[in-house]
Design an enzyme around this catalytic site. Structure first.
Site, short mmCIF file in Angstrom:
data_model
loop_
_atom_site.label_atom_id
_atom_site.label_comp_id
_atom_site.label_asym_id
_atom_site.label_seq_id
_atom_site.Cartn_x
_atom_site.Cartn_y
_atom_site.Cartn_z
N GLU A 215 42.83 43.94 53.29
CA GLU A 215 44.22 43.86 53.77
C GLU A 215 45.01 44.98 53.07
OE1 GLU A 215 45.93 40.05 52.59
OE2 GLU A 215 46.65 39.72 54.61
N HIS B 272 43.89 44.77 49.25
CA HIS B 272 43.46 43.40 48.97
C HIS B 272 42.08 43.12 49.57
CE1 HIS B 272 44.17 38.84 49.69
NE2 HIS B 272 43.62 39.03 48.51
N ASN C 232 46.51 35.01 52.66
CA ASN C 232 46.83 33.89 51.77
C ASN C 232 48.10 33.14 52.15
OD1 ASN C 232 44.67 33.65 49.90
ND2 ASN C 232 45.23 35.68 49.16
N SER D 11 46.66 39.15 45.26
CA SER D 11 46.58 38.27 46.44
C SER D 11 47.96 37.92 46.96
CB SER D 11 45.90 36.95 46.07
OG SER D 11 44.66 37.16 45.51
P1 NAD Z 1 39.14 36.68 37.26
O1 NAD Z 1 39.84 35.66 36.44
O2 NAD Z 1 37.74 36.43 37.69
O3 NAD Z 1 39.15 38.10 36.50
C1 NAD Z 1 40.30 38.68 35.96
C2 NAD Z 1 39.84 39.71 34.94
O4 NAD Z 1 41.00 40.46 34.53
C3 NAD Z 1 39.25 39.06 33.67
O5 NAD Z 1 37.97 39.63 33.41
C4 NAD Z 1 40.26 39.43 32.59
O6 NAD Z 1 39.67 39.63 31.32
C5 NAD Z 1 40.85 40.73 33.16
N1 NAD Z 1 42.13 41.10 32.56
C6 NAD Z 1 43.19 40.32 32.26
N2 NAD Z 1 44.16 41.04 31.68
C7 NAD Z 1 43.72 42.33 31.63
C8 NAD Z 1 44.27 43.55 31.14
N3 NAD Z 1 45.48 43.58 30.59
N4 NAD Z 1 43.54 44.67 31.23
C9 NAD Z 1 42.29 44.65 31.79
N5 NAD Z 1 41.72 43.53 32.27
C10 NAD Z 1 42.42 42.37 32.20
O7 NAD Z 1 40.09 36.91 38.53
P2 NAD Z 1 39.66 37.46 39.99
O8 NAD Z 1 39.32 36.30 40.86
O9 NAD Z 1 38.70 38.59 39.83
O10 NAD Z 1 41.08 38.01 40.52
C11 NAD Z 1 41.55 39.29 40.12
C12 NAD Z 1 42.62 39.76 41.08
O11 NAD Z 1 42.08 39.79 42.41
C13 NAD Z 1 43.86 38.86 41.14
O12 NAD Z 1 44.99 39.67 41.35
C14 NAD Z 1 43.57 37.98 42.35
O13 NAD Z 1 44.72 37.48 42.95
C15 NAD Z 1 42.87 38.98 43.26
N6 NAD Z 1 42.00 38.39 44.28
C16 NAD Z 1 41.24 37.29 43.98
C17 NAD Z 1 40.42 36.76 44.97
C18 NAD Z 1 39.56 35.55 44.69
O14 NAD Z 1 39.07 34.95 45.66
N7 NAD Z 1 39.32 35.19 43.45
C19 NAD Z 1 40.35 37.35 46.24
C20 NAD Z 1 41.12 38.50 46.49
C21 NAD Z 1 41.95 39.00 45.50
#
Ligand code: NAD
Length: 293
Positions: A154, A142, A192, A121
């Site tokens: 994005e 993204h 963001n 993000s």
């Molecule tokens: P989340 O906390 O729901 O999930 C993250 C996952 O990554 C977890 O299941 C964790 O176990 C896994 N993980 C951590 N370290 C790891 C590794 N070394 N190898 C494999 N898996 C690993 O987070 P999320 O909300 O799904 O966000 C994930 C990404 O997407 C981030 O970069 C975030 O910025 C981006 N994002 C989030 C949103 C949102 O609204 N939550 C929107 C767009 C983008």
């Protein structure tokens, strides 16, 4: 080049990774889904099934397509197996060290043509790409949450991303029925850069006692016509992710206007991360969300 993309790797089976895997599977792609948390990975198929059922009930998906989509997603705990993929989308925790570690683990197993992307993000695509063996085949991709519903992807080129990769991703976004915008590679990109300071300000309004959780959310829902108030949106995104994005803006742009609200820091320190662990600015453990302040 898009036609040569058949197998998609998704790293991270959290809120975003599951949604992204679902989007590609319902568009006919085979998907390998990886997470280093065995529990998250083993629960992934049930969560995706439940989400597909919701999409079928809402008329967004045909029942047969739902069944075939589930079969297209395979869980894979061993990250080296993702080396078979034509395109990899990293969607793990918003932490630069974690992301560098994932690409480091992937690189020895990749095919020369494989494109790497990150769903980050906020983190610099140029910096992530520079630590891989293929900065020219690296791009920010993204998706918004929930990925199966939100139209936008994005796209962010790093300084070295080549034209072929950028065109391939643009075509792929079209192929999965979404719309792309281009953002330059600056902290938190476009969505963001604008959204997160608004959410952070909502948290400051709570911290300074300007309003209660309910009045802040109702004010923005009813007064600005936002579908969610800033605090419920923060819970929906994940408070750890919100804090990580604010820190990237603060560090990357060196402007105090991006300082994360101390109350946001406190919630993350308490491991109150929002909907994903059922407590944040609201408690989601009962029938209805109840404000925690
Ligand atoms: P989340 O906390 O729901 O999930 C993250 C996952 O990554 C977890 O299941 C964790 O176990 C896994 N993980 C951590 N370290 C790891 C590794 N070394 N190898 C494999 N898996 C690993 O987070 P999320 O909300 O799904 O966000 C994930 C990404 O997407 C981030 O970069 C975030 O910025 C981006 N994002 C989030 C949103 C949102 O609204 N939550 C929107 C767009 C983008």
């Amino acid at each position: 080049m898009t036609n040569s993309i058949k197998l998609i790797g998704v790293v991270g089976a959290g809120q975003m990774g599951l949604g992204i895997a679902q989007v590609f599977a319902t568009s006919g792609f085979e998907v390998l889904l990886n997470d280093n948390n065995k529990i998250a990975l083993s629960n992934s198929s049930e969560v995706i099934k439940a989400n597909l059922k919701k999409a079928i009930n809402k008329g967004r998906l045909h029942e047969n397509d739902g069944i075939s989509s589930v079969k297209k997603i395979k869980s894979e705990f061993d990250i080296s197996q993702l080396g078979k993929c034509d395109l990899i989308i990293e969607a793990a925790t918003e932490d630069e060290k974690v992301k560098h570690g994932i690409f480091k683990d992937l690189i020895p197993h990749l095919q020369p043509h494989t494109i790497l992307t990150s769903n980050t993000s906020s983190i610099s695509i140029t910096r992530l790409a520079a630590r891989t063996d293929r900065p020219e085949k690296f791009m920010g991709c993204h998706f918004m949450k929930p990925a199966p519903v939100m139209q936008l992807v994005e796209l962010v080129r790093g300084i070295a991303t080549n034209e072929e990769t950028a065109n391939c991703l643009k075509d792929l976004v079209k192929k999965i029925g979404k719309i792309s915008t281009n953002s330059e590679d600056f902290p938190a990109f476009i969505v963001n850069r604008i959204l997160m300071p608004m959410i952070n300000e909502g948290i400051y309004a709570l911290y300074e006692g300007v309003g209660t959780v309910e009045s802040i959310d109702n004010s923005m829902r009813l007064g600005a016509n936002h579908p969610m108030g800033p605090l419920e949106l923060a819970d929906f995104i994940g408070l750890d992710t919100c804090l990580a994005i604010m820190n990237t803006l603060h560090d990357g742009l060196a402007d105090t206007k991006y300082r994360p609200c101390p109350l946001l820091v406190k919630y993350v320190e308490a491991n109150w991360l929002g909907r994903k662990n059922k407590i944040g600015f609201y408690n989601y453990k009962g029938e209805k969300p109840v404000p925690t302040r």
